[in-house]
Design an enzyme around this catalytic site. Structure first.
Site, PDB file in Angstrom:
ATOM      1  N   GLU A  13       0.832  -1.210   0.000  1.00  0.00           N
ATOM      2  CA  GLU A  13       0.000   0.000   0.000  1.00  0.00           C
ATOM      3  C   GLU A  13       0.868   1.263   0.000  1.00  0.00           C
ATOM      4  OE1 GLU A  13      -3.686  -1.818   2.695  1.00  0.00           O
ATOM      5  OE2 GLU A  13      -1.974  -0.877   3.666  1.00  0.00           O
ATOM      6  N   ASP A 199     -13.739  -5.500   1.138  1.00  0.00           N
ATOM      7  CA  ASP A 199     -14.718  -6.574   1.400  1.00  0.00           C
ATOM      8  C   ASP A 199     -15.934  -5.992   2.102  1.00  0.00           C
ATOM      9  OD1 ASP A 199     -12.285  -6.675   3.450  1.00  0.00           O
ATOM     10  OD2 ASP A 199     -14.143  -7.051   4.554  1.00  0.00           O
TER      11      ASP A 199
HETATM   12  N1  ADE Z   1      -9.046  -4.630   6.142  1.00  0.00           N
HETATM   13  C1  ADE Z   1      -9.718  -4.896   5.027  1.00  0.00           C
HETATM   14  N2  ADE Z   1     -10.872  -5.530   5.278  1.00  0.00           N
HETATM   15  C2  ADE Z   1     -10.947  -5.678   6.622  1.00  0.00           C
HETATM   16  C3  ADE Z   1     -11.891  -6.256   7.499  1.00  0.00           C
HETATM   17  N3  ADE Z   1     -13.007  -6.826   7.039  1.00  0.00           N
HETATM   18  N4  ADE Z   1     -11.632  -6.223   8.819  1.00  0.00           N
HETATM   19  C4  ADE Z   1     -10.519  -5.657   9.286  1.00  0.00           C
HETATM   20  N5  ADE Z   1      -9.578  -5.106   8.508  1.00  0.00           N
HETATM   21  C5  ADE Z   1      -9.788  -5.106   7.180  1.00  0.00           C
END
Ligand code: ADE
Length: 240
Positions: A13, A199
């Site tokens: 990143e 997500d």
């Molecule tokens: N980084 C990206 N997705 C995440 C998630 N669902 N929980 C914690 N950190 C994250």
């Protein structure tokens, strides 16, 4: 805004920012610690960036609250930034309108969702409710969403953590923001989170699978947002 310091957990990143801003690594900055520091002058802003570095046992990037706490302490005491920016990825909620690749800015406050201490005022301390930089103008000018960042030490989302999030209206789920905001609050340093969604925690799909599918897109989006927001601050500096 003359000194800005990025705190980024994962090398993948941070690398595009290091390249875009022509940053050079500062050698031996933190002794034997794994954190790495980079710096450059971009327009009239001194930009610093701290990467957490890699875990000696696994070779993987140090993620999570412990590394974020240490990195933030190092960032503030070494670079004295006017603003800390925590850039990275996060989980979002479909039912709150999040979509994969959306960019969110932190707003209102930043909280933890997995520090349950149900004894009077300790409960509030567990959540944290740390202040964050007012992102209203940037969100409006640059067209980004805003959300309450909520942090825990796990990628998954057990029911008990979800219940905690509902109490704080947390909607951008990550593993670092609140730890960074805690240290920033101790030093009275303003902090802004720029997070892109990998997500959707309420999609019904395994988070790890969605994360792996979308990490490239989200990294691209967060990188573009960082470039844009630094240019926004540079243009604001000119007007002063
Ligand atoms: N980084 C990206 N997705 C995440 C998630 N669902 N929980 C914690 N950190 C994250």
């Amino acid at each position: 805004m003359k000194k800005i310091c990025f705190i980024i957990a994962m090398q993948a990143e941070g690398q595009p920012l290091i390249e875009h801003f022509g940053m050079k690594q500062l050698p031996h900055c933190f002794g034997n610690l794994p954190m790495k520091a980079y710096q450059s002058q971009y327009k009239d802003i001194e930009i610093s960036l701290i990467l957490n570095g890699q875990d000696a046992q696994t070779g993987l990037d140090h993620i999570g609250c412990e590394a974020a706490t240490l990195a933030t302490h190092l960032a503030i005491t070494n670079f004295h930034p006017d603003l800390l920016i925590n850039a990275g990825t996060a989980g979002g909620f479909m039912k709150k309108g999040a979509r994969i690749g959306d960019v969110y800015l932190s707003h209102k406050y930043i909280v933890f969702h997995d520090r349950r201490v149900s004894i009077g005022a300790w409960q509030k301390m567990g959540f944290g409710y740390y202040p964050c930089f007012d992102s209203d103008t940037i969100a409006k000018v640059c067209g980004y969403k805003q959300g309450i960042c909520t942090t825990g030490s796990s990628l998954d989302l057990p029911e008990i953590d979800l219940q905690q999030m509902q109490k704080t209206e947390g909607e951008i789920k990550d593993m670092e923001a609140a730890a960074i905001a805690w240290v920033a609050d101790l030093y009275r340093a303003p902090v802004l989170c720029i997070k892109s969604i990998t997500d959707l925690v309420d999609s019904g799909r395994p988070t790890a699978e969605e994360f792996n599918e979308n990490i490239h897109l989200a990294a691209q989006k967060v990188k573009e947002a960082c470039f844009r927001i630094i240019d926004f601050f540079a243009s604001q500096n000119k007007q002063i």
